[in-house]
Design a protein around this motif. Structure first.
Motif, PDB file in Angstrom:
ATOM      1  N   LEU A 121      24.294 -17.268   4.295  1.00 31.97           N
ATOM      2  CA  LEU A 121      23.092 -16.847   4.543  1.00 31.97           C
ATOM      3  C   LEU A 121      22.135 -17.506   3.743  1.00 31.97           C
ATOM      4  CD1 LEU A 121      21.713 -14.442   6.276  1.00 31.97           C
ATOM      5  CD2 LEU A 121      21.589 -13.059   3.983  1.00 31.97           C
ATOM      6  N   LYS A 122      20.918 -18.207   4.462  1.00 30.26           N
ATOM      7  CA  LYS A 122      19.809 -19.067   3.911  1.00 30.26           C
ATOM      8  C   LYS A 122      18.702 -18.116   3.931  1.00 30.26           C
ATOM      9  CE  LYS A 122      21.646 -23.327   4.383  1.00 30.26           C
ATOM     10  NZ  LYS A 122      21.495 -24.249   3.365  1.00 30.26           N
ATOM     11  N   LYS A 123      18.232 -18.170   2.700  1.00 24.59           N
ATOM     12  CA  LYS A 123      16.945 -17.451   2.424  1.00 24.59           C
ATOM     13  C   LYS A 123      15.802 -18.413   2.206  1.00 24.59           C
ATOM     14  CE  LYS A 123      19.296 -13.556   0.298  1.00 24.59           C
ATOM     15  NZ  LYS A 123      19.343 -12.782  -0.911  1.00 24.59           N
ATOM     16  N   ILE A 124      14.348 -17.830   2.811  1.00 25.52           N
ATOM     17  CA  ILE A 124      13.436 -18.905   2.944  1.00 25.52           C
ATOM     18  C   ILE A 124      12.232 -17.941   2.500  1.00 25.52           C
ATOM     19  CG2 ILE A 124      14.067 -20.603   4.417  1.00 25.52           C
ATOM     20  CD1 ILE A 124      12.511 -19.194   6.729  1.00 25.52           C
ATOM     21  N   VAL A 125      11.118 -18.506   1.542  1.00 21.42           N
ATOM     22  CA  VAL A 125       9.789 -17.583   1.526  1.00 21.42           C
ATOM     23  C   VAL A 125       8.804 -18.318   2.195  1.00 21.42           C
ATOM     24  CG1 VAL A 125       8.457 -16.623  -0.321  1.00 21.42           C
ATOM     25  CG2 VAL A 125      11.143 -16.810  -0.585  1.00 21.42           C
ATOM     26  N   THR A 126       7.796 -17.777   2.736  1.00 20.41           N
ATOM     27  CA  THR A 126       6.677 -18.279   3.339  1.00 20.41           C
ATOM     28  C   THR A 126       5.335 -17.780   2.664  1.00 20.41           C
ATOM     29  OG1 THR A 126       7.992 -18.549   5.482  1.00 20.41           O
ATOM     30  CG2 THR A 126       5.456 -18.757   5.353  1.00 20.41           C
ATOM     31  N   TYR A 127       4.755 -18.617   2.114  1.00 17.66           N
ATOM     32  CA  TYR A 127       3.562 -18.059   1.455  1.00 17.66           C
ATOM     33  C   TYR A 127       2.045 -18.104   2.369  1.00 17.66           C
ATOM     34  CZ  TYR A 127       6.221 -18.229  -2.680  1.00 17.66           C
ATOM     35  OH  TYR A 127       7.291 -18.021  -3.819  1.00 17.66           O
ATOM     36  N   ILE A 128       1.401 -17.255   2.528  1.00 23.69           N
ATOM     37  CA  ILE A 128       0.350 -17.197   3.300  1.00 23.69           C
ATOM     38  C   ILE A 128      -1.036 -16.802   2.570  1.00 23.69           C
ATOM     39  CG2 ILE A 128      -0.724 -16.131   5.381  1.00 23.69           C
ATOM     40  CD1 ILE A 128       2.239 -15.333   6.156  1.00 23.69           C
ATOM     41  N   ASN A 129      -1.956 -17.720   2.613  1.00 23.91           N
ATOM     42  CA  ASN A 129      -3.268 -17.541   2.073  1.00 23.91           C
ATOM     43  C   ASN A 129      -3.954 -16.703   2.870  1.00 23.91           C
ATOM     44  OD1 ASN A 129      -2.751 -19.247  -0.141  1.00 23.91           O
ATOM     45  ND2 ASN A 129      -3.173 -21.135   0.952  1.00 23.91           N
ATOM     46  N   CYS A 130      -4.551 -15.576   2.523  1.00 21.23           N
ATOM     47  CA  CYS A 130      -5.358 -14.698   3.274  1.00 21.23           C
ATOM     48  C   CYS A 130      -6.743 -14.665   2.657  1.00 21.23           C
ATOM     49  CB  CYS A 130      -4.725 -13.416   3.118  1.00 21.23           C
ATOM     50  SG  CYS A 130      -3.109 -13.209   3.626  1.00 21.23           S
ATOM     51  N   SER A 131      -7.795 -14.032   3.838  1.00 23.87           N
ATOM     52  CA  SER A 131      -9.126 -13.796   3.285  1.00 23.87           C
ATOM     53  C   SER A 131      -9.487 -12.677   4.011  1.00 23.87           C
ATOM     54  CB  SER A 131      -9.908 -14.930   3.747  1.00 23.87           C
ATOM     55  OG  SER A 131      -9.778 -16.200   3.312  1.00 23.87           O
ATOM     56  N   TYR A 132     -10.217 -11.774   3.264  1.00 23.70           N
ATOM     57  CA  TYR A 132     -10.753 -10.502   3.995  1.00 23.70           C
ATOM     58  C   TYR A 132     -12.190 -10.515   3.712  1.00 23.70           C
ATOM     59  CZ  TYR A 132     -10.818  -5.498   4.656  1.00 23.70           C
ATOM     60  OH  TYR A 132     -11.257  -4.193   5.664  1.00 23.70           O
ATOM     61  N   TRP A 133     -12.913 -10.416   4.736  1.00 25.71           N
ATOM     62  CA  TRP A 133     -14.485 -10.584   5.059  1.00 25.71           C
ATOM     63  C   TRP A 133     -15.098  -9.022   5.029  1.00 25.71           C
ATOM     64  CZ3 TRP A 133     -16.927 -15.196   4.243  1.00 25.71           C
ATOM     65  CH2 TRP A 133     -15.990 -16.201   4.390  1.00 25.71           C
ATOM     66  N   VAL A 134     -14.445  -8.089   5.438  1.00 22.87           N
ATOM     67  CA  VAL A 134     -15.178  -6.693   5.725  1.00 22.87           C
ATOM     68  C   VAL A 134     -15.582  -6.276   4.540  1.00 22.87           C
ATOM     69  CG1 VAL A 134     -14.811  -4.363   6.548  1.00 22.87           C
ATOM     70  CG2 VAL A 134     -13.795  -6.576   7.650  1.00 22.87           C
ATOM     71  N   SER A 135     -15.058  -5.997   3.268  1.00 19.09           N
ATOM     72  CA  SER A 135     -15.379  -5.165   2.263  1.00 19.09           C
ATOM     73  C   SER A 135     -14.691  -5.853   1.149  1.00 19.09           C
ATOM     74  CB  SER A 135     -15.193  -3.924   2.430  1.00 19.09           C
ATOM     75  OG  SER A 135     -15.607  -3.201   1.105  1.00 19.09           O
ATOM     76  N   SER A 136     -15.465  -6.093  -0.129  1.00 25.28           N
ATOM     77  CA  SER A 136     -14.900  -6.647  -1.296  1.00 25.28           C
ATOM     78  C   SER A 136     -14.448  -5.643  -2.154  1.00 25.28           C
ATOM     79  CB  SER A 136     -16.137  -7.530  -1.939  1.00 25.28           C
ATOM     80  OG  SER A 136     -17.084  -6.628  -2.429  1.00 25.28           O
ATOM     81  N   LYS A 137     -14.613  -4.244  -1.869  1.00 23.26           N
ATOM     82  CA  LYS A 137     -14.218  -3.136  -2.627  1.00 23.26           C
ATOM     83  C   LYS A 137     -12.452  -3.227  -2.456  1.00 23.26           C
ATOM     84  CE  LYS A 137     -18.322  -0.399  -1.977  1.00 23.26           C
ATOM     85  NZ  LYS A 137     -18.814   0.710  -1.375  1.00 23.26           N
ATOM     86  N   SER A 138     -11.929  -3.583  -1.458  1.00 25.64           N
ATOM     87  CA  SER A 138     -10.681  -3.576  -1.277  1.00 25.64           C
ATOM     88  C   SER A 138      -9.770  -4.391  -2.373  1.00 25.64           C
ATOM     89  CB  SER A 138     -10.090  -3.901   0.252  1.00 25.64           C
ATOM     90  OG  SER A 138     -10.448  -5.405   0.211  1.00 25.64           O
ATOM     91  N   ALA A 139     -10.421  -5.447  -3.075  1.00 25.24           N
ATOM     92  CA  ALA A 139      -9.758  -6.055  -4.034  1.00 25.24           C
ATOM     93  C   ALA A 139      -9.382  -5.453  -5.209  1.00 25.24           C
ATOM     94  CB  ALA A 139     -10.779  -7.178  -4.505  1.00 25.24           C
ATOM     95  N   LYS A 140      -9.765  -4.376  -5.294  1.00 22.12           N
ATOM     96  CA  LYS A 140      -9.125  -3.470  -6.561  1.00 22.12           C
ATOM     97  C   LYS A 140      -7.888  -3.016  -6.243  1.00 22.12           C
ATOM     98  CE  LYS A 140     -11.897   0.732  -5.226  1.00 22.12           C
ATOM     99  NZ  LYS A 140     -12.862   1.453  -5.819  1.00 22.12           N
ATOM    100  N   TRP A 141      -7.316  -2.756  -4.965  1.00 24.46           N
ATOM    101  CA  TRP A 141      -6.101  -2.256  -4.629  1.00 24.46           C
ATOM    102  C   TRP A 141      -4.982  -3.486  -4.444  1.00 24.46           C
ATOM    103  CZ3 TRP A 141      -9.982   0.487  -1.912  1.00 24.46           C
ATOM    104  CH2 TRP A 141     -10.443   1.577  -2.478  1.00 24.46           C
ATOM    105  N   LEU A 142      -5.378  -4.821  -4.073  1.00 19.59           N
ATOM    106  CA  LEU A 142      -4.622  -5.719  -4.003  1.00 19.59           C
ATOM    107  C   LEU A 142      -4.177  -6.148  -4.954  1.00 19.59           C
ATOM    108  CD1 LEU A 142      -6.830  -7.254  -1.139  1.00 19.59           C
ATOM    109  CD2 LEU A 142      -4.797  -6.027  -0.712  1.00 19.59           C
TER     110      LEU A 142
END
Length: 80
Positions: A41-62
């Motif tokens: 079984l081969k395992k791979i990890v994919t890293y995805i850069n994300c941007s959230y533009w709606v509200s900066s208040k969500s950063a405290k939960w991320l």
């Protein structure tokens, strides 16, 4: 597009001109597969850069390690 993964490090808020802010974070998506004619079984990890533009208040939960489910459009920037 729908993606589920874990946050790699705490989200950061980037301030732009004109009183706009964007939340940037990266998620890791784990996947596995079995190559043809193999029992390993081969395992791979994919890293995805994300941007959230709606509200900066969500950063405290991320925070690092949090499981998130994302819905939206995906854009690619390919480079070598």
């Amino acid at each position: 597009m729908e993606i589920t993964g874990r946050i790699v490090k705490d989200a950061s808020v980037f301030k732009l001109k004109e009183n706009r802010e964007v939340v940037n974070f990266t998620i890791a998506v784990n996947d596995s597969y079995k190559p043809k004619d193999s029992t390993e079984l081969k395992k791979i990890v994919t890293y995805i850069n994300c941007s959230y533009w709606v509200s900066s208040k969500s950063a405290k939960w991320l925070k690092k390690g949090a499981l998130v489910e994302l819905f939206g459009r995906i854009g690619l920037n390919v480079y070598i």
